[in-house]
Write a protein that holds these residues in place. Structure first.
Motif, mmCIF file in Angstrom:
data_model
loop_
_atom_site.group_PDB
_atom_site.id
_atom_site.type_symbol
_atom_site.label_atom_id
_atom_site.label_comp_id
_atom_site.label_asym_id
_atom_site.label_seq_id
_atom_site.Cartn_x
_atom_site.Cartn_y
_atom_site.Cartn_z
ATOM 1 N N ALA A 321 0.843 -1.196 0.000
ATOM 2 C CA ALA A 321 0.000 0.000 0.000
ATOM 3 C C ALA A 321 0.877 1.243 0.000
ATOM 4 O O ALA A 321 2.049 1.183 0.385
ATOM 5 C CB ALA A 321 -0.901 0.002 1.237
ATOM 6 N N ALA A 350 -3.427 -1.695 -2.319
ATOM 7 C CA ALA A 350 -4.279 -0.930 -1.403
ATOM 8 C C ALA A 350 -4.633 -1.768 -0.179
ATOM 9 O O ALA A 350 -5.786 -1.805 0.247
ATOM 10 C CB ALA A 350 -5.539 -0.475 -2.131
ATOM 11 N N TYR A 351 -3.629 -2.439 0.390
ATOM 12 C CA TYR A 351 -3.929 -3.329 1.523
ATOM 13 C C TYR A 351 -4.401 -2.530 2.731
ATOM 14 O O TYR A 351 -5.279 -2.966 3.460
ATOM 15 C CB TYR A 351 -2.715 -4.189 1.869
ATOM 16 C CG TYR A 351 -3.079 -5.338 2.784
ATOM 17 C CD1 TYR A 351 -3.828 -6.401 2.292
ATOM 18 C CD2 TYR A 351 -2.722 -5.334 4.123
ATOM 19 C CE1 TYR A 351 -4.201 -7.443 3.113
ATOM 20 C CE2 TYR A 351 -3.084 -6.373 4.946
ATOM 21 C CZ TYR A 351 -3.819 -7.432 4.451
ATOM 22 O OH TYR A 351 -4.189 -8.457 5.267
ATOM 23 N N GLY A 352 -3.738 -1.404 3.009
ATOM 24 C CA GLY A 352 -4.385 -0.404 3.849
ATOM 25 C C GLY A 352 -4.139 -0.425 5.346
ATOM 26 O O GLY A 352 -4.367 0.577 5.992
ATOM 27 N N SER A 353 -3.706 -1.516 5.958
ATOM 28 C CA SER A 353 -3.496 -1.489 7.407
ATOM 29 C C SER A 353 -2.185 -0.769 7.715
ATOM 30 O O SER A 353 -1.174 -0.996 7.063
ATOM 31 C CB SER A 353 -3.464 -2.909 7.976
ATOM 32 O OG SER A 353 -2.343 -3.605 7.516
ATOM 33 N N HIS A 354 -2.213 0.110 8.735
ATOM 34 C CA HIS A 354 -1.046 0.906 9.104
ATOM 35 C C HIS A 354 -0.881 0.898 10.619
ATOM 36 O O HIS A 354 -1.866 0.827 11.355
ATOM 37 C CB HIS A 354 -1.203 2.339 8.601
ATOM 38 C CG HIS A 354 -1.388 2.451 7.120
ATOM 39 N ND1 HIS A 354 -0.350 2.301 6.228
ATOM 40 C CD2 HIS A 354 -2.500 2.658 6.366
ATOM 41 C CE1 HIS A 354 -0.810 2.433 4.988
ATOM 42 N NE2 HIS A 354 -2.114 2.652 5.051
#
Length: 476
Positions: A321, A350-354
Motif C-alpha cells: 500500500a 491498497a492493503y491499507g493497514s497501518h
C-alpha cells in the motif's frame, strides 16, 4: 552425558561422565537426527526438576537447563532433551551453540496464563505490536543475538493451546500482541525442523533479523478460522530455506515480511535470498505464499518451487500500500499445483493497514520482476486479481505455461455476478504472458517467453546437515 542435580550443579566431573556415556552407548539404541551441528554435552529436562505430567509448570526447569548448559556450550555445543511426557511451560529463552531436542512422544504445552509470558518491546521495524498496543507478549520459545541454535526433534509436538488467546483477541479483551510459538531475533545459523506445531496463539515460526536460517520438515496445524495463525514468517532475514513442510492455517501459510511503514523504512533490513521447496498449504481465507503486507524493508530474490495448494484463498499474493515504501522484486515461482482456490494470482496496492497515522502516503512501494511459470490449477474461481497503485503500476510481471480450470458457478467461493464472469481482473499493472489459459487480461499481452527462474543455487541451499545421535536409553 553431562548430568546435573535439581539445583543445576554438576554431580560428577565431565571426564568421568563422558566416559560413562560412551560406555553406555555401546549397548543403547540411538536416535539419529539432522542438524547444522552436533553437540558434545547433553542434559535431560528432568535433571532440572522437570515433570511431564501436563499439570506442573516447567518454566523454571527450562530456564535452569538453558542457563546451565550455556556454561559448557562453547565447548563443543550443548543439547537439552525433552523426554516423553507432557511438559507445561511458559516462555523461555535459548542460548548459542545449543539444540533443543523434543522427543517424538513429548508434548510442550504452552501455558495459557498471560503472566507466563513477559511483556517485551515492539520490534523496531514495526513500531508497535501487530495486534495493536505498544508492547507484546514474549514468544513461547525465544532467543536473541544467538549463533548456531537448533530447535528440532522426532516430530515432537509444541501445543500452543491457543483457543483462549483467540477468544480474547476476537472479543477485544487482550491489550498486547499475542505470543508466537517460536521467535528468534538478531541471530545466525538457525535451524527449526522435524516438529509438529499446533494451535498457536498467533504466528507459529517467526525468525526475524536473522541470517542463514533452515526451516524444514514442519507440520503446522491450526483451525482454519483461528485468527492470525500464520505458519512460517521470515521477517527481515537473509539466506533462508523452507523445505518439506505442511501447514493448515487460519492465515497465510508462509508470509514473507520486512517491517511496517515508516518503522520498516527506517530500520531498512530486507528479506532476501529466500528459497521455498516442497511445501503444502491449506488456508481457505488466506494465501499459500504472501509477500507483505509488512514489506517496508524490502523483499528481493524469493524462489519457490514444488508448491501444493489445497482449498486456499490464493496461491501467491503480493500485499502492499502507499506508505509502505521499499520494494518487492525478483520473485520466482514455478511448479505450483493448486486445487479449489479463490485466486491463483492476487496482487493489491491498497492493503491499507497501518501502525499509526504517521506514515508517508507518498512512500510508494516498487513491485517489479515477478515471475510465475509451470502451474496447474483446478476448481478455481478467478485466475488473477492484479491491482497496482494508480499512477504507480506494478511492472515486469511474467506468467508462462499456466493452465487453470475454472470452478462451476456457485460451487466454491461466492462472488458478485460481475466478477463471476471475469477470470482475470487487472488494473495498473504491466507485463507479459505466454501459453496461459484462460487468456489473461490485455495488460498481460501474449509473448513467446518462458518466465525466468534462476539456474544458480543460493548458498543456504547448499548447506548440508550433519547426522547427530542420542542414546535412547538416556531419555526414557
Amino acid at each position: 552425558m553431562l548430568r546435573f542435580d535439581r539445583t543445576g550443579d554438576e554431580v560428577c566431573p565431565l571426564s568421568i561422565k563422558l566416559h560413562k556415556q560412551l560406555d553406555f552407548n555401546r549397548h543403547a539404541e540411538q536416535i539419529q537426527y539432522s542438524a547444522i551441528n552436533c553437540r558434545k554435552h547433553s542434559a535431560i529436562l528432568t535433571d532440572f526438576g522437570g515433570k511431564g505430567d501436563g499439570k506442573t509448570s516447567n518454566t523454571a526447569a527450562f530456564k535452569a537447563a538453558v542457563d546451565n548448559l550455556a556454561k559448557v556450550a562453547s565447548d563443543g555445543g550443548a543439547q537439552l532433551i525433552v523426554p516423553p511426557g507432557k511438559w507445561l511451560t511458559g516462555s523461555f529463552n535459548l542460548t548459542s551453540h545449543f539444540t533443543l531436542y523434543i522427543h517424538k512422544d513429548a508434548v510442550l504445552l504452552a501455558s495459557q496464563e498471560e503472566s507466563d509470558y513477559p511483556l517485551i518491546d515492539p520490534l523496531p521495524s514495526y513500531g508497535k505490536g501487530r495486534d495493536g498496543g505498544g508492547r507484546r507478549f514474549a514468544s513461547l520459545i525465544a532467543g536473541t543475538n544467538l549463533t548456531d541454535v537448533v530447535v528440532t526433534g522426532g516430530n515432537g509436538t509444541i501445543d500452543g493451546q491457543g483457543e483462549i488467546w483467540w477468544k480474547k483477541f476476537k472479543s477485544h479483551k487482550i491489550k498486547y500482541t499475542r505470543p508466537y510459538l517460536i521467535e528468534i531475533l538478531y541471530s545466525n545459523q538457525v535451524q527449526i525442523s522435524h516438529l509438529t506445531l499446533i494451535n498457536s496463539p498467533s504466528w507459529n515460526v517467526h525468525p526475524t533479523y536473522c541470517r542463514d536460517v533452515i526451516i524444514e520438515n514442519l507440520t503446522i496445524i491450526a483451525p482454519v478460522d483461528s485468527p492470525n495463525t500464520d505458519g512460517i514468517n521470515p521477517d527481515s532475514c537473509t539466506n533462508t530455506r523452507i523445505r518439506d513442510s505442511y501447514v493448515v492455517s487460519g492465515d497465510d501459510c508462509i508470509a514473507v515480511k520486512s517491517g511496517w511503514d515508516e518503522y520498516g523504512i527506517k530500520f531498512g533490513v530486507p528479506t532476501a535470498h529466500l528459497s521455498i521447496k516442497r511445501f503444502t498449504c491449506i488456508s481457505p481465507d488466506s494465501a499459500v505464499i504472501a509477500l507483505g503486507s509488512e514489506m517496508s524493508g524490502g523483499i528481493q530474490d524469493v524462489r519457490a518451487e514444488e508448491i501444493y495448494a489445497i482449498n486456499s484463498q490464493s496461491g501467491v499474493r503480493i500485499k502492499t500500500a502507499p506508505g509502505r515504501g521499499a520494494y518487492v522484486k525478483d520473485i520466482y515461482v514455478k511448479n505450483m499445483n493448486m486445487n479449489s482456490m479463490k485466486y491463483v494470482f492476487w496482487m493489491t496496492g491498497a492493503y491499507g493497514s497501518h501502525p499509526d497515522n504517521k506514515y508517508d502516503p507518498k512512500a510508494l512501494p516498487e513491485i517489479k520482476n515477478i515471475n510465475y511459470r509451470d502451474m496447474v490449477g483446478k476448481n478455481v474461481s478467478i485466475v488473477g486479481n492484479l491491482a497496482g497503485i494508480q499512477g504507480h503500476p506494478f511492472t515486469g510481471i511474467c506468467i508462462s505455461n499456466v493452465t487453470v480450470e475454472l470452478a462451476e458457478k456457485k460451487k466454491h467461493f461466492e462472488f458478485s455476478e460481475k466478477t463471476k464472469k471475469l477470470p482475470w481482473n487487472c488494473t495498473d499493472i504491466g507485463g507479459v504472458s505466454s501459453r496461459v489459459s484462460p487468456k489473461p487480461c490485455d495488460l498481460l499481452p501474449e509473448k513467446q517467453v518462458d518466465c525466468a527462474f534462476p539456474a544458480d543455487k543460493l548458498a543456504i541451499d547448499q548447506v548440508e546437515l550433519k547426522t547427530c545421535s542420542i542414546g535412547i536409553g538416556n531419555i526414557v
